[in-house]
Motif scaffolding. Structure first.
Motif, PDB file in Angstrom:
ATOM      1  N   ARG A  45       0.851  -1.207  -0.062  1.00 33.76           N
ATOM      2  CA  ARG A  45      -0.041   0.119   0.077  1.00 33.76           C
ATOM      3  C   ARG A  45       0.901   1.079   0.102  1.00 33.76           C
ATOM      4  NH1 ARG A  45      -3.560  -1.275   5.196  1.00 33.76           N
ATOM      5  NH2 ARG A  45      -2.849   0.960   5.588  1.00 33.76           N
ATOM      6  N   ASN A  46       0.389   2.268  -0.576  1.00 34.01           N
ATOM      7  CA  ASN A  46       1.210   3.606  -0.491  1.00 34.01           C
ATOM      8  C   ASN A  46       0.823   4.510   0.693  1.00 34.01           C
ATOM      9  OD1 ASN A  46       1.305   6.513  -2.080  1.00 34.01           O
ATOM     10  ND2 ASN A  46       3.173   5.411  -1.886  1.00 34.01           N
ATOM     11  N   LEU A  47       1.630   5.021   1.128  1.00 36.62           N
ATOM     12  CA  LEU A  47       1.441   5.951   2.491  1.00 36.62           C
ATOM     13  C   LEU A  47       2.377   7.283   2.341  1.00 36.62           C
ATOM     14  CD1 LEU A  47      -0.102   5.798   5.452  1.00 36.62           C
ATOM     15  CD2 LEU A  47       2.069   5.154   6.176  1.00 36.62           C
ATOM     16  N   ASP A  48       1.757   8.245   2.428  1.00 31.96           N
ATOM     17  CA  ASP A  48       2.566   9.566   2.709  1.00 31.96           C
ATOM     18  C   ASP A  48       3.062   9.516   4.017  1.00 31.96           C
ATOM     19  OD1 ASP A  48       3.494  12.082   2.907  1.00 31.96           O
ATOM     20  OD2 ASP A  48       2.090  12.894   1.651  1.00 31.96           O
ATOM     21  N   PRO A  49       4.350   9.470   4.295  1.00 36.98           N
ATOM     22  CA  PRO A  49       4.746   9.536   5.537  1.00 36.98           C
ATOM     23  C   PRO A  49       4.593  10.721   6.423  1.00 36.98           C
ATOM     24  CG  PRO A  49       6.738   9.281   4.147  1.00 36.98           C
ATOM     25  CD  PRO A  49       5.508   9.350   3.228  1.00 36.98           C
ATOM     26  N   LEU A  50       4.368  11.733   5.637  1.00 35.69           N
ATOM     27  CA  LEU A  50       4.075  13.268   6.239  1.00 35.69           C
ATOM     28  C   LEU A  50       2.784  13.569   6.421  1.00 35.69           C
ATOM     29  CD1 LEU A  50       7.153  15.241   4.576  1.00 35.69           C
ATOM     30  CD2 LEU A  50       7.012  14.111   6.642  1.00 35.69           C
ATOM     31  N   ALA A  51       1.743  12.755   5.621  1.00 38.05           N
ATOM     32  CA  ALA A  51       0.316  12.877   5.845  1.00 38.05           C
ATOM     33  C   ALA A  51      -0.624  11.933   6.256  1.00 38.05           C
ATOM     34  CB  ALA A  51      -0.266  13.911   4.670  1.00 38.05           C
ATOM     35  N   TYR A  52      -0.338  10.978   7.198  1.00 38.93           N
ATOM     36  CA  TYR A  52      -1.243   9.958   7.584  1.00 38.93           C
ATOM     37  C   TYR A  52      -1.948   9.979   8.838  1.00 38.93           C
ATOM     38  CZ  TYR A  52       2.452   8.032  10.614  1.00 38.93           C
ATOM     39  OH  TYR A  52       3.168   7.721  11.521  1.00 38.93           O
ATOM     40  N   THR A  53      -2.885   9.252   8.926  1.00 32.96           N
ATOM     41  CA  THR A  53      -3.567   9.038  10.352  1.00 32.96           C
ATOM     42  C   THR A  53      -3.548   7.647  10.876  1.00 32.96           C
ATOM     43  OG1 THR A  53      -5.824   8.456   9.556  1.00 32.96           O
ATOM     44  CG2 THR A  53      -5.280  10.880   9.418  1.00 32.96           C
ATOM     45  N   ASP A  54      -3.845   7.259  11.933  1.00 35.57           N
ATOM     46  CA  ASP A  54      -4.034   6.030  12.530  1.00 35.57           C
ATOM     47  C   ASP A  54      -4.993   4.914  11.508  1.00 35.57           C
ATOM     48  OD1 ASP A  54      -2.231   6.803  14.420  1.00 35.57           O
ATOM     49  OD2 ASP A  54      -3.863   6.879  16.008  1.00 35.57           O
ATOM     50  N   HIS A  55      -5.971   5.723  10.766  1.00 36.99           N
ATOM     51  CA  HIS A  55      -6.788   4.901  10.055  1.00 36.99           C
ATOM     52  C   HIS A  55      -6.115   4.558   8.812  1.00 36.99           C
ATOM     53  CE1 HIS A  55     -10.064   6.030  12.544  1.00 36.99           C
ATOM     54  NE2 HIS A  55      -9.726   7.321  12.564  1.00 36.99           N
ATOM     55  N   ASP A  56      -5.074   5.001   8.292  1.00 33.66           N
ATOM     56  CA  ASP A  56      -4.186   4.540   7.253  1.00 33.66           C
ATOM     57  C   ASP A  56      -3.421   3.240   7.515  1.00 33.66           C
ATOM     58  OD1 ASP A  56      -5.047   6.476   5.463  1.00 33.66           O
ATOM     59  OD2 ASP A  56      -3.567   8.018   6.651  1.00 33.66           O
ATOM     60  N   LEU A  57      -3.293   3.118   8.880  1.00 32.33           N
ATOM     61  CA  LEU A  57      -2.277   1.847   9.380  1.00 32.33           C
ATOM     62  C   LEU A  57      -3.360   0.527   9.511  1.00 32.33           C
ATOM     63  CD1 LEU A  57       0.019   3.716  11.796  1.00 32.33           C
ATOM     64  CD2 LEU A  57       0.590   2.827   9.311  1.00 32.33           C
ATOM     65  N   PRO A  58      -2.996  -0.644   9.655  1.00 30.21           N
ATOM     66  CA  PRO A  58      -3.585  -1.735   9.860  1.00 30.21           C
ATOM     67  C   PRO A  58      -4.381  -1.717  11.090  1.00 30.21           C
ATOM     68  CG  PRO A  58      -1.415  -2.350   8.992  1.00 30.21           C
ATOM     69  CD  PRO A  58      -1.591  -0.946   9.260  1.00 30.21           C
ATOM     70  N   ALA A  59      -5.526  -2.186  11.242  1.00 32.61           N
ATOM     71  CA  ALA A  59      -6.228  -2.318  12.433  1.00 32.61           C
ATOM     72  C   ALA A  59      -5.666  -3.120  13.322  1.00 32.61           C
ATOM     73  CB  ALA A  59      -7.834  -2.510  12.510  1.00 32.61           C
ATOM     74  N   ASP A  60      -5.179  -4.053  13.009  1.00 31.58           N
ATOM     75  CA  ASP A  60      -4.474  -5.187  13.963  1.00 31.58           C
ATOM     76  C   ASP A  60      -3.073  -4.674  14.314  1.00 31.58           C
ATOM     77  OD1 ASP A  60      -3.039  -7.570  14.991  1.00 31.58           O
ATOM     78  OD2 ASP A  60      -3.636  -8.827  13.062  1.00 31.58           O
ATOM     79  N   LYS A  61      -2.989  -4.150  15.470  1.00 22.71           N
ATOM     80  CA  LYS A  61      -1.709  -3.591  15.820  1.00 22.71           C
ATOM     81  C   LYS A  61      -0.515  -4.736  16.156  1.00 22.71           C
ATOM     82  CE  LYS A  61      -3.436   0.317  15.661  1.00 22.71           C
ATOM     83  NZ  LYS A  61      -3.569   0.915  14.612  1.00 22.71           N
ATOM     84  N   GLY A  62      -1.044  -5.935  16.213  1.00 23.45           N
ATOM     85  CA  GLY A  62       0.327  -7.149  16.161  1.00 23.45           C
ATOM     86  C   GLY A  62       0.733  -7.633  14.984  1.00 23.45           C
ATOM     87  N   ARG A  63       0.108  -7.214  13.880  1.00 24.29           N
ATOM     88  CA  ARG A  63       0.482  -7.618  12.468  1.00 24.29           C
ATOM     89  C   ARG A  63       1.826  -6.904  12.322  1.00 24.29           C
ATOM     90  NH1 ARG A  63      -1.797 -10.177   8.176  1.00 24.29           N
ATOM     91  NH2 ARG A  63      -0.947  -9.315   6.252  1.00 24.29           N
ATOM     92  N   ALA A  64       2.707  -7.737  11.646  1.00 27.84           N
ATOM     93  CA  ALA A  64       4.084  -6.967  11.363  1.00 27.84           C
ATOM     94  C   ALA A  64       4.042  -5.896  10.127  1.00 27.84           C
ATOM     95  CB  ALA A  64       4.972  -8.191  10.935  1.00 27.84           C
ATOM     96  N   LEU A  65       4.626  -4.696  10.261  1.00 26.30           N
ATOM     97  CA  LEU A  65       4.734  -3.824   9.176  1.00 26.30           C
ATOM     98  C   LEU A  65       6.181  -3.993   8.650  1.00 26.30           C
ATOM     99  CD1 LEU A  65       2.945  -0.881  10.886  1.00 26.30           C
ATOM    100  CD2 LEU A  65       2.070  -2.308   9.214  1.00 26.30           C
ATOM    101  N   VAL A  66       6.205  -3.757   7.249  1.00 26.49           N
ATOM    102  CA  VAL A  66       7.417  -3.432   6.649  1.00 26.49           C
ATOM    103  C   VAL A  66       7.182  -2.229   5.972  1.00 26.49           C
ATOM    104  CG1 VAL A  66       9.040  -4.186   4.929  1.00 26.49           C
ATOM    105  CG2 VAL A  66       7.957  -5.763   6.433  1.00 26.49           C
TER     106      VAL A  66
END
Length: 86
Positions: A45-66
């Motif tokens: 997924r594309n994410l602007d590192p300067l303009a994101y909110t918590d809603h842009d991140l996966p709901a599962d906080k235990g899931r690995a992020l790369v």
């Protein structure tokens, strides 16, 4: 290289591929949207590192992020084998 200098964990392309295949990771591309449209890790997924909110991140906080970015990607060979000029 910069990630290691900053003390961040890194992952090899093969290890990332295995995680993606096992659906055990969320992959986020923080390059520009134009770069993401041209080339990306499958499923990223594309994410602007300067303009994101918590809603842009996966709901599962235990899931690995790369998260990845690469200003070098513009110089990598294309599928036809031609190198894109820098």
């Amino acid at each position: 290289m910069f990630a290691r200098l900053m003390g961040l964990k890194t992952i090899s392309p093969d290890a990332l591929h295995q995680l993606v295949q096992a659906r055990g990771v969320t992959t986020i591309d923080v390059n520009s949207r134009q770069s993401w449209v041209k080339a990306r890790v499958p499923g990223a997924r594309n994410l602007d590192p300067l303009a994101y909110t918590d809603h842009d991140l996966p709901a599962d906080k235990g899931r690995a992020l790369v998260l990845y970015c690469s200003w070098l990607s513009a110089r990598l060979p294309t599928e036809s084998g031609e190198q894109v000029p820098a």
